[in-house]
Design an enzyme around this catalytic site. Structure first.
Site, short mmCIF file in Angstrom:
data_model
loop_
_atom_site.label_atom_id
_atom_site.label_comp_id
_atom_site.label_asym_id
_atom_site.label_seq_id
_atom_site.Cartn_x
_atom_site.Cartn_y
_atom_site.Cartn_z
N LEU A 195 35.39 51.36 36.82
CA LEU A 195 34.05 50.81 37.08
C LEU A 195 33.41 51.48 38.29
CD1 LEU A 195 34.73 47.03 36.36
CD2 LEU A 195 33.67 48.73 34.87
N GLU A 245 44.79 49.48 39.50
CA GLU A 245 44.17 48.57 40.48
C GLU A 245 44.91 48.58 41.81
OE1 GLU A 245 41.24 47.68 39.83
OE2 GLU A 245 41.34 48.12 37.70
#
Length: 172
Positions: A96, A138
């Site tokens: 993102l 992440e």
């Protein structure tokens, strides 16, 4: 819950900041997780680290459920990979914070993870497949590492130049 702007390239200064551990999982942390989850769903994505919304704390959210399935969010604080397999797997990753760019990345196929859950309880999990890939992606963010750091220098430099040019042209 609130949708928070996602930090994108070329803002490497923020994205490369190493996140600090969370002292306790309290109402403030749970509110941040909820905002992160709403932001991730809105984007849409399957994982989001707190640093991607400009908060340098060791927090992430993941939800691998499909659109037509019941949501299954995973809330993770202070993740620590305690083991990773020697067997590797390739997955086409996106991010993102690096919109509309995808590249094949090789990572360990399986990991074991220690973390704090939404109630602040210590947990351990064994992850394989997409969950293992997403967790590693992440956690990299929390350590100031981007998925493009796992590809060739030439490709990485091209991506960085593309985003710097877009910013100069006012397209970001």
């Amino acid at each position: 819950m609130s949708i928070i702007p996602i930090v994108t390239l070329p803002d490497e200064k923020t994205l490369r900041e190493v996140s600090k551990p969370v002292e306790t999982v309290d109402a403030q942390v749970r509110k941040l997780w909820d905002d992160m989850l709403e932001t991730m769903y809105h984007a849409p994505g399957i994982g989001l680290a707190a640093i991607q919304i400009g908060v340098p704390r060791r927090l992430l959210v993941i939800d691998l459920s499909k659109e037509d399935e019941e949501k299954q969010p995973l809330f993770v604080a202070n993740p620590e990979i305690t083991w990773s397999s020697e067997i590797q797997s390739d997955y086409e990753e996106g991010c993102l914070s690096i919109p509309e760019y995808y590249e094949m990345v090789t990572r360990p196929a399986e990991i074991r993870l220690r973390y704090l859950d939404r109630q602040g309880e210590p947990r351990e999990m064994h992850a394989t497949g997409l969950m293992a890939t997403c967790l590693q992606h992440e956690i990299d963010h929390l350590n100031g590492v981007l998925f493009i750091d796992h590809i060739s220098r030439l490709k990485r430099d091209r991506v960085l130049k593309k985003f710097q040019k877009a910013q100069k042209l006012g397209k970001l």
